[in-house]
Write a protein that holds these residues in place. Structure first.
Motif, short mmCIF file in Angstrom:
data_model
loop_
_atom_site.label_atom_id
_atom_site.label_comp_id
_atom_site.label_asym_id
_atom_site.label_seq_id
_atom_site.Cartn_x
_atom_site.Cartn_y
_atom_site.Cartn_z
N SER A 103 -2.88 -74.31 -46.02
CA SER A 103 -3.46 -73.87 -47.30
C SER A 103 -4.98 -73.98 -47.27
O SER A 103 -5.68 -73.13 -47.84
N ASP A 104 -5.53 -74.99 -46.62
CA ASP A 104 -6.98 -75.08 -46.48
C ASP A 104 -7.53 -73.92 -45.65
O ASP A 104 -8.57 -73.34 -45.97
N ALA A 105 -6.82 -73.58 -44.58
CA ALA A 105 -7.25 -72.46 -43.75
C ALA A 105 -7.17 -71.15 -44.52
O ALA A 105 -8.05 -70.28 -44.39
N LYS A 106 -6.13 -71.01 -45.35
CA LYS A 106 -5.99 -69.80 -46.17
C LYS A 106 -7.14 -69.71 -47.18
O LYS A 106 -7.68 -68.61 -47.43
N ALA A 107 -7.53 -70.84 -47.74
CA ALA A 107 -8.65 -70.85 -48.68
C ALA A 107 -9.94 -70.45 -47.97
O ALA A 107 -10.77 -69.70 -48.52
N LEU A 108 -10.12 -70.91 -46.74
CA LEU A 108 -11.30 -70.52 -45.96
C LEU A 108 -11.26 -69.03 -45.63
O LEU A 108 -12.30 -68.35 -45.66
N LEU A 109 -10.06 -68.50 -45.34
CA LEU A 109 -9.91 -67.08 -45.06
C LEU A 109 -10.24 -66.26 -46.30
O LEU A 109 -10.96 -65.25 -46.22
N ASP A 110 -9.72 -66.69 -47.45
CA ASP A 110 -9.99 -65.97 -48.71
C ASP A 110 -11.46 -66.03 -49.08
O ASP A 110 -11.99 -65.08 -49.67
N ALA A 111 -12.12 -67.13 -48.73
CA ALA A 111 -13.55 -67.26 -49.05
C ALA A 111 -14.42 -66.48 -48.06
O ALA A 111 -15.62 -66.33 -48.27
N GLY A 112 -13.83 -65.98 -46.98
CA GLY A 112 -14.57 -65.21 -46.00
C GLY A 112 -15.29 -66.06 -44.97
O GLY A 112 -16.09 -65.54 -44.20
N VAL A 113 -14.99 -67.35 -44.90
CA VAL A 113 -15.64 -68.24 -43.96
C VAL A 113 -15.09 -68.02 -42.56
O VAL A 113 -15.84 -68.09 -41.57
N ILE A 114 -13.80 -67.73 -42.44
CA ILE A 114 -13.17 -67.48 -41.14
C ILE A 114 -12.51 -66.12 -41.16
O ILE A 114 -12.24 -65.55 -42.24
N ASP A 115 -12.23 -65.56 -39.99
CA ASP A 115 -11.55 -64.27 -39.92
C ASP A 115 -10.06 -64.48 -39.64
O ASP A 115 -9.58 -65.61 -39.53
N GLU A 116 -9.32 -63.36 -39.50
CA GLU A 116 -7.87 -63.42 -39.30
C GLU A 116 -7.49 -64.15 -38.02
O GLU A 116 -6.52 -64.89 -37.99
N ASN A 117 -8.23 -63.94 -36.93
CA ASN A 117 -7.91 -64.59 -35.65
C ASN A 117 -8.06 -66.10 -35.77
O ASN A 117 -7.22 -66.86 -35.25
N GLU A 118 -9.12 -66.57 -36.42
CA GLU A 118 -9.33 -68.01 -36.60
C GLU A 118 -8.25 -68.60 -37.50
O GLU A 118 -7.75 -69.71 -37.26
N PHE A 119 -7.87 -67.85 -38.54
CA PHE A 119 -6.78 -68.31 -39.42
C PHE A 119 -5.47 -68.44 -38.65
O PHE A 119 -4.75 -69.43 -38.79
N ALA A 120 -5.15 -67.45 -37.81
CA ALA A 120 -3.93 -67.51 -37.01
C ALA A 120 -3.95 -68.69 -36.05
O ALA A 120 -2.94 -69.36 -35.85
N THR A 121 -5.13 -68.97 -35.47
CA THR A 121 -5.27 -70.09 -34.56
C THR A 121 -5.05 -71.41 -35.30
O THR A 121 -4.32 -72.30 -34.82
N LEU A 122 -5.69 -71.56 -36.47
CA LEU A 122 -5.51 -72.78 -37.26
C LEU A 122 -4.07 -72.96 -37.72
O LEU A 122 -3.54 -74.08 -37.73
N LYS A 123 -3.43 -71.85 -38.10
CA LYS A 123 -2.04 -71.91 -38.56
C LYS A 123 -1.12 -72.35 -37.41
O LYS A 123 -0.24 -73.20 -37.59
N ALA A 124 -1.32 -71.76 -36.23
CA ALA A 124 -0.50 -72.14 -35.07
C ALA A 124 -0.72 -73.59 -34.69
O ALA A 124 0.23 -74.30 -34.33
N LYS A 125 -1.96 -74.05 -34.79
CA LYS A 125 -2.26 -75.45 -34.47
C LYS A 125 -1.59 -76.39 -35.47
O LYS A 125 -1.08 -77.46 -35.11
#
Length: 127
Positions: free
Chosen positions: A102-124
């Protein structure tokens, strides 16, 4: 077995034999659970249990019965504490994974990270 009384006494004897075996195995388990008792004393108790089983079992229960109960309660409480710690650890890791996603999703929604970084954080988080 001709009469009911023959069957009845046979069942009584089987009951006492089964109870004796339970007591014998409980004594053996307690002997090996007790870390304060030396190996020589353990060997002596086992030899006595083989040579004079009923008398030795009775003496053991009278002499060391309180210690048997205390060691049993200590093992039960230790097993419960380990189980509780495991459950807490599993529950914590699952909730922290959800929190991380959920923190990574919030960062994605805020535009701080892109889809690839979100996928990496989610997998981790899920690993």
């Amino acid at each position: 077995m001709d009469s009911f009384m023959d069957w009845f006494w046979l069942m009584i004897w089987w009951f006492f034999f089964f109870m004796y075996l339970m007591i014998l195995f409980r004594i053996l388990a307690d002997l090996f659970r007790d870390h304060e008792l030396s190996g020589w004393w353990k060997a002596l108790w086992i030899v006595a249990l083989v040579l004079v089983p009923f008398l030795t079992a009775l003496i053991y229960i009278i002499a060391r019965g309180r210690g048997m109960a205390e060691r049993q309660m200590q093992d039960v409480s230790q097993a419960k504490a380990q189980t509780d710690a495991y459950i807490r650890g599993v529950a914590k890791s699952e909730s922290s994974a959800a929190t991380q996603i959920s923190d990574a999703k919030a960062l994605l929604d805020a535009g701080v990270i892109d889809e690839n970084e979100f996928a990496t954080l989610k997998a981790k988080a899920l690993a």
